[in-house]
Structures are given as C-alpha cells and as structure tokens.
Design a protein around this motif. Sequence first.
Motif, PDB file in Angstrom:
ATOM      1  N   HIS A  43       0.875  -1.179   0.000  1.00 56.44           N
ATOM      2  CA  HIS A  43       0.000   0.000   0.000  1.00 56.44           C
ATOM      3  C   HIS A  43       0.905   1.220   0.000  1.00 56.44           C
ATOM      4  O   HIS A  43       1.617   1.481   0.970  1.00 56.44           O
ATOM      5  CB  HIS A  43      -0.895  -0.037   1.246  1.00 56.44           C
ATOM      6  CG  HIS A  43      -2.131   0.795   1.117  1.00 56.44           C
ATOM      7  ND1 HIS A  43      -3.185   0.425   0.325  1.00 56.44           N
ATOM      8  CD2 HIS A  43      -2.479   1.964   1.694  1.00 56.44           C
ATOM      9  CE1 HIS A  43      -4.144   1.342   0.410  1.00 56.44           C
ATOM     10  NE2 HIS A  43      -3.735   2.291   1.232  1.00 56.44           N
TER      11      HIS A  43
ATOM     12  N   TRP B 206       2.798   8.613   8.680  1.00 58.63           N
ATOM     13  CA  TRP B 206       1.537   9.290   8.297  1.00 58.63           C
ATOM     14  C   TRP B 206       1.226  10.369   9.334  1.00 58.63           C
ATOM     15  O   TRP B 206       0.878  11.489   9.002  1.00 58.63           O
ATOM     16  CB  TRP B 206       0.393   8.278   8.183  1.00 58.63           C
ATOM     17  CG  TRP B 206      -0.839   8.920   7.638  1.00 58.63           C
ATOM     18  CD1 TRP B 206      -1.157   9.097   6.322  1.00 58.63           C
ATOM     19  CD2 TRP B 206      -1.888   9.519   8.394  1.00 58.63           C
ATOM     20  NE1 TRP B 206      -2.351   9.772   6.218  1.00 58.63           N
ATOM     21  CE2 TRP B 206      -2.813  10.041   7.470  1.00 58.63           C
ATOM     22  CE3 TRP B 206      -2.138   9.658   9.769  1.00 58.63           C
ATOM     23  CZ2 TRP B 206      -3.978  10.694   7.876  1.00 58.63           C
ATOM     24  CZ3 TRP B 206      -3.291  10.307  10.171  1.00 58.63           C
ATOM     25  CH2 TRP B 206      -4.196  10.824   9.212  1.00 58.63           C
TER      26      TRP B 206
ATOM     27  N   LYS C 163     -10.789   5.192  -4.020  1.00 64.52           N
ATOM     28  CA  LYS C 163      -9.822   6.241  -3.722  1.00 64.52           C
ATOM     29  C   LYS C 163      -8.530   5.794  -4.362  1.00 64.52           C
ATOM     30  O   LYS C 163      -8.216   4.603  -4.367  1.00 64.52           O
ATOM     31  CB  LYS C 163      -9.695   6.314  -2.199  1.00 64.52           C
ATOM     32  CG  LYS C 163      -8.510   7.070  -1.646  1.00 64.52           C
ATOM     33  CD  LYS C 163      -8.877   7.450  -0.212  1.00 64.52           C
ATOM     34  CE  LYS C 163      -7.675   7.807   0.616  1.00 64.52           C
ATOM     35  NZ  LYS C 163      -8.103   8.329   1.938  1.00 64.52           N
TER      36      LYS C 163
ATOM     37  N   ASN D 167      -1.974  12.998  -0.103  1.00 63.66           N
ATOM     38  CA  ASN D 167      -1.230  12.912   1.161  1.00 63.66           C
ATOM     39  C   ASN D 167      -0.132  13.969   1.262  1.00 63.66           C
ATOM     40  O   ASN D 167       1.039  13.640   1.510  1.00 63.66           O
ATOM     41  CB  ASN D 167      -0.638  11.511   1.383  1.00 63.66           C
ATOM     42  CG  ASN D 167      -1.679  10.497   1.816  1.00 63.66           C
ATOM     43  OD1 ASN D 167      -2.042   9.611   1.034  1.00 63.66           O
ATOM     44  ND2 ASN D 167      -2.213  10.629   3.019  1.00 63.66           N
TER      45      ASN D 167
HETATM   46  C1  MUC Z   1      -5.147   8.636   4.387  1.00 62.45           C
HETATM   47  O1  MUC Z   1      -4.374   9.565   4.279  1.00 62.45           O
HETATM   48  O2  MUC Z   1      -6.314   8.835   4.080  1.00 62.45           O
HETATM   49  C2  MUC Z   1      -6.542   5.893   4.406  1.00 62.45           C
HETATM   50  C3  MUC Z   1      -6.806   5.149   3.343  1.00 62.45           C
HETATM   51  C4  MUC Z   1      -5.619   4.944   2.681  1.00 62.45           C
HETATM   52  O3  MUC Z   1      -5.449   4.313   1.659  1.00 62.45           O
HETATM   53  O4  MUC Z   1      -4.631   5.576   3.319  1.00 62.45           O
HETATM   54  C5  MUC Z   1      -5.151   6.085   4.505  1.00 62.45           C
HETATM   55  C6  MUC Z   1      -4.628   7.368   4.988  1.00 62.45           C
END
Ligand code: MUC
Length: 376
Positions: A24, A61, A169, A202
Amino acid sequence: DLLRDTAIRRITARMIAAPTTRNHKLSNTSVTHQGYILVEVLLENGVIGYGEGSTLGGPRWAEESVEAMKANIDTYLAPALVGQPGCNLEAATLIMDRAAKRNYTAKSAIDMALLDALGKTLNVPAHVLLGGAVRTSIEAIWALASGDAAQEVDEAQAMIQRGWFNRFKIKLGFADPATDLARLGALQKALPSGTMIVADVNQGWSEAECIRYLPELHDLGVSLIEQPIAAGQTEASARIAARSSIPIMMDESVSTLSEAKREVAAATGSVLSLKLCKHGSVHNLKRVAGIAAAGGVQMYGGCLLESSIGAAGHLHVFATLPHLEWGTEQFGPKILVEDLVSDSLRYEDFRVHLPTGPGLGVTPDPEMIDKYARNA
Ligand code: MUC
Ligand code: MG
C-alpha cells in the motif's frame, strides 16, 4: 453500582503487525504490514473491552508509532486511569489529556476499549452510547495504492464483482504527477462512467503543482481531492480550494478542535475526513464534525486501514453523525491477509454494515492476535 462495577482494573497494550494482501503506497511511505496498538481494558465487573489504534508505516503518516504508543500507554495513560470509573468516557479523556499531550491515536484506542467495555456491561451496541445510529450501513470506498495501473484496474473490478466496493480512492503523490495521472486515466477508462473516485495526494504536491494538475484531475472525472498540500499551509490551501472545480477534502490538516475551526474559517476545504486516530476519542470526533458542519463542510468517514476492531469503533460513531455525505473508506478488514476478529465486518451491496452485538459488536480472535503480536 455502575461507577464501582466499571472501575478500571487493568489496561494492557499489545503491538500488532498484520500483513496486508499487497503493498500500500502513499506519497511518503509504503507498507506491507499494518501496525496497530491493541488495547485491552479489564473492568472490575470482569468485562473486557478492546480498542485499536492504527498507524501507517511507523510514525510517517502521523507522529505516533506503535512503539511510542505502547510506551506512553504503559507509562503514563494506563497508570492514570486504573481505579477510575470506566463508564465516564469524557472524564477518562480529561484524565488522559492531563497525563499526556496529544498522543491522539493512543488515547483513541483506550477510549474505544472503554466504549466497548461499557457497551458490553450495559448490553447495548456502542452507537447507543453515542446518541444512537441514524444509519445501519454506509457506502463503502476502497483504496487503490499499489502504484501499478493494470493491477489497480483488476483490483477495482474484482471489488465491484464481489459487491463489496464500487467507489474508489486512488493514492497520488509518490510518483511524478504525469505518471500518477496516467494511472488515474487507465482507471477512469476501465470503470463505469460516473464512478466516484477520490484522489488522495497525502500532502505530496506544492501549490504550483496543484495549479498545474488539478484541472487535469477534473478532466479525468475525479470527484474529490484529498489533502493535496502540506497540513499547516493554510493560505496556500485556501487559494487552491478557491480555484479548484473539484471539492477539496481536509485530512492531515485537521486533528484538533482548534485546527477544525481554523481550517474551516480559512476555507481550505469543503469536505472533512474524520478519523479517531486524529481526534483522540469518539466524543472529540463528534465535536470536530460539529465544528466543520457548522461551517458548511461535508463529512467523509476516514480510515487508517484498521482491522475489524478499529473499523467497528469508527462505524459506531460514524453511524450517529447527522450527515455523512461521502460514505466511508473503512476498507481495512478487506486488505488484511487475516482479520483480527472471528466475525469480520460485513461488506454487501457496496456498503459496510454496522455490527449489532453489544459494545463494538465484534469478537477479537485470540489466535490471530497472538499470531501477529510483536514483543519488540
Ligand atoms: C489517508 O491519508 O487517508 C486511508 C486510506 C488509505 O489508503 O490511506 C489512509 C490514509
Ligand atoms: Mg488521506
């Protein structure tokens, strides 16, 4: 008496590393294992509650890692709470706030465990303790983040075929924008027209890159753009939001109540992603949502790839929000090789369904937890 029966006897925190079905990738990290802090609260009445705090790639994150959460729970948060009534969630949050600054993910995991334990004690689902559900299922969003366009198309189509997810997404910002846009183009071509696509950068782009590429995202049918630039760049975010023809969603930029007020007042976005790891407790999540809603902002149920334990915690509070216009991306249970519960959340008709049992309504599986627990 409830105060005595629910007094907190013990709080334990375990570090979990649960493998994901694939890599991921985000703008600033890439994971093959999900790191969770799993909190177990034992009350004097013998009831055990579970709560989970999630991370993505260690402290990348957000600032908390599972190692830091374990240390701060064991050393500061748990000792402050032992002996206190477990039924008073707001009071427990005040005690935690005196014992440690910020540490919202660690606090939210304890808060979730108390909510679970209280629900089990009173034999009611957790949402009843939060005002009651106004919905029993939520439109579910799946995140594509392998970085491989062909794989992402196959994965999206498989999710539609299974009836689990038909909203998506896509993670941008780890390759150069032109490469990212090619991935997005391939996806858009393959999906039924009108499919909801959220693009999460992000914090990966500059204002200049946004000016250059947001119109292209519009042309590619993107419905929502999430956190394109760095949290805290309030003026630049407001300029981007004002010129964008697609709604901007605030994620990393809004954690606390005062950040919610500041970002809403500055108009840096018109949608907000809500996550317990950012807001620190179920009640704080609802207060942040209230501040944003008062400014006309729409709601999106965020995630950090939680297992069914943490996902259930989110669903119970999301179910009580008066408005949740964009559904939820609580897809974590489906990206784990093995879930941490014996009764995984149900995904059906492109919706994720609120569990109905007492507390969080899920049953942690001790075998899975032992299998994926880390000692160091
Ligand atoms: C985010 O920044 O939203 C949530 C889903 C995904 O794929 O990453 C996270 C973090
Ligand atoms: Mg995000």
